[in-house]
Design an enzyme around this catalytic site. Structure first.
Site, PDB file in Angstrom:
ATOM      1  N   CYS A 250      -0.979  -2.712  -2.874  1.00  0.00           N
ATOM      2  CA  CYS A 250      -1.851  -3.199  -1.800  1.00  0.00           C
ATOM      3  C   CYS A 250      -2.109  -4.699  -1.888  1.00  0.00           C
ATOM      4  O   CYS A 250      -2.088  -5.410  -0.875  1.00  0.00           O
ATOM      5  CB  CYS A 250      -3.169  -2.426  -1.788  1.00  0.00           C
ATOM      6  SG  CYS A 250      -3.936  -2.213  -3.404  1.00  0.00           S
TER       7      CYS A 250
ATOM      8  N   LYS B  74       2.793  -6.578 -11.388  1.00  0.00           N
ATOM      9  CA  LYS B  74       3.231  -6.037 -10.101  1.00  0.00           C
ATOM     10  C   LYS B  74       3.305  -7.134  -9.038  1.00  0.00           C
ATOM     11  O   LYS B  74       4.282  -7.226  -8.276  1.00  0.00           O
ATOM     12  CB  LYS B  74       2.271  -4.943  -9.623  1.00  0.00           C
ATOM     13  CG  LYS B  74       2.301  -3.641 -10.401  1.00  0.00           C
ATOM     14  CD  LYS B  74       1.275  -2.690  -9.801  1.00  0.00           C
ATOM     15  CE  LYS B  74       1.127  -1.410 -10.588  1.00  0.00           C
ATOM     16  NZ  LYS B  74       0.073  -0.546 -10.005  1.00  0.00           N
TER      17      LYS B  74
ATOM     18  N   ARG C  38     -11.351  -6.725 -10.815  1.00  0.00           N
ATOM     19  CA  ARG C  38     -11.987  -5.630 -10.085  1.00  0.00           C
ATOM     20  C   ARG C  38     -13.444  -6.015  -9.823  1.00  0.00           C
ATOM     21  O   ARG C  38     -14.151  -6.460 -10.736  1.00  0.00           O
ATOM     22  CB  ARG C  38     -11.937  -4.333 -10.887  1.00  0.00           C
ATOM     23  CG  ARG C  38     -12.406  -3.106 -10.118  1.00  0.00           C
ATOM     24  CD  ARG C  38     -11.377  -2.630  -9.114  1.00  0.00           C
ATOM     25  NE  ARG C  38     -10.197  -2.051  -9.756  1.00  0.00           N
ATOM     26  CZ  ARG C  38      -9.099  -1.704  -9.098  1.00  0.00           C
ATOM     27  NH1 ARG C  38      -9.023  -1.865  -7.787  1.00  0.00           N
ATOM     28  NH2 ARG C  38      -8.063  -1.192  -9.747  1.00  0.00           N
TER      29      ARG C  38
ATOM     30  N   HIS D   7      -9.680  -5.768  -0.382  1.00  0.00           N
ATOM     31  CA  HIS D   7      -9.270  -6.690  -1.442  1.00  0.00           C
ATOM     32  C   HIS D   7      -9.320  -8.123  -0.919  1.00  0.00           C
ATOM     33  O   HIS D   7      -8.941  -8.397   0.231  1.00  0.00           O
ATOM     34  CB  HIS D   7      -7.841  -6.394  -1.893  1.00  0.00           C
ATOM     35  CG  HIS D   7      -7.692  -5.131  -2.674  1.00  0.00           C
ATOM     36  ND1 HIS D   7      -8.754  -4.355  -3.090  1.00  0.00           N
ATOM     37  CD2 HIS D   7      -6.570  -4.499  -3.142  1.00  0.00           C
ATOM     38  CE1 HIS D   7      -8.296  -3.312  -3.764  1.00  0.00           C
ATOM     39  NE2 HIS D   7      -6.982  -3.383  -3.805  1.00  0.00           N
TER      40      HIS D   7
END
Length: 345
Positions: free
Chosen positions: A133, A218, A240, A247
């Site tokens: 994402c 990633k 986080r 996000h």
């Protein structure tokens, strides 16, 4: 195109549920819909005036029974690694939302607004990977800049919501906030390294010996593959934050030459699927709590570095469940249908 048989694996999760709603509103003609989860729990979904029972994936006895045209997977890497190839072996085009196949050379990693040209033929594996994402919103914001300017490097920090780990992450955040306000220490952290409520955690995924977290790897690997730039200089710190959904990313791009702010704004304003907040006084800037259209990537705080005219900052926010997962999977399916890749063997 004939009506299609479609399966959704991970139907009861945050992304699966969002995908079902998007499918219902889409123009895809569906002959048969099958919904799977790790266990059925007698869960049902209303879909186009019909009621569908969620089936337990583990109850499938004959893999031939899973024959379908498109199988969407959003049930985690372990499930995808086992069941994805099984569905593909029966002729399904598998669109997988996990990390199980993304970096395999034979599996295309697709963001349709960025690299649709990478899905013009059906992959031999029968599997297409949906990126992470945080990667999706980054490459969608970067695309017009990468296509226009020479890029030296990209530096970013992400601020990622609890829903990045699904419904369990949201529940753990909500339970932690409630406990904190009631004066309790609350439940032990399960979805996160430490409790997330009223906290900020600079770790998403396992940290390697070199000190790089999985989410950070990633972002680098997936962005390079999507852009077809194996040597792209990109580095990130992934954090986080106690936000339910949405996000955010602070992105710094250094170009090979000086960049004009007016040209950057024009490129972003004309990019399909991107909303530019060009005037902080009039338009404000995107924030996850009050984010607009969840299908868009929202970009604000765009500014040239006054100390370095080759450097540009921008603030990128997107709904990680929709723009960052479910919608991208649906767009991959629509691209495959348009390119006549469904039903090929």
């Amino acid at each position: 195109m004939r009506p299609l048989d479609i399966s959704v694996v991970g139907a009861t999760g945050a992304v699966g549920t969002a995908l079902i709603k998007l499918l219902e509103k889409s123009e895809i003609k569906i002959n048969r819909l099958r919904l799977f989860a790790s266990s059925s729990g007698a869960r049902q979904f209303k879909f186009r005036d019909q009621t569908y029972q969620v089936e337990a994936l583990r109850d499938i006895c004959n893999i031939g029974d899973t024959k379908t045209d498109i199988a969407f997977f959003s049930a985690g890497g372990d499930v995808s690694a086992v069941w994805g190839p099984r569905f593909a072996s029966q002729g399904a085009l598998v669109i997988d939302n996990s990390n199980a196949f993304r970096m395999r050379p034979e599996v295309p990693l697709i963001v349709p607004q960025v690299n649709a040209c990478s899905l013009t033929v059906r992959p031999p594996s029968g599997i297409v990977a949906n990126p992470n994402c945080s990667t999706i919103q980054l490459v969608r914001a970067l695309r017009p800049l990468m296509a226009t300017f020479g890029v030296n490097q990209v530096l970013l920090t992400t601020y990622q919501a609890a829903s990045g780990v699904g419904l369990r992450g949201i529940r753990e955040l909500e339970d932690g906030v409630k406990a904190w306000l009631e004066g309790s220490t609350g439940p032990a952290a399960e979805s996160f390294p430490v409790p997330l409520a009223f906290n900020v955690i600079p770790q998403i995924g396992e940290i390697s010996r070199e000190g790089v977290a999985l989410e950070e790897r990633k972002l680098v690997q997936e962005s390079r593959k999507i852009f077809g730039m194996p040597h792209l200089q990109l580095t990130a710190t992934c954090v986080r934050v106690p936000v339910k959904t949405g996000h955010s990313e602070a992105v710094y791009v250094e170009f090979d030459d000086h960049v004009r702010l007016e040209q950057v704004r024009e490129l972003l304003a004309n990019e399909p699927g991107v909303r530019l907040y060009a005037d902080e006084v009039r338009d404000g800037y995107p924030i996850p709590r009050y984010l607009g259209d969840p299908a868009y990537v929202h970009v604000g705080r765009v500014r040239v570095n006054p100390e370095n005219p080759r450097g540009l900052w921008m603030w990128v926010v997107a709904d990680n469940i929709q723009a960052g997962a479910a919608l991208n999977a649906l767009l991959i399916a629509q691209l495959a249908i348009a390119n006549n890749l469904i039903g090929e063997s």
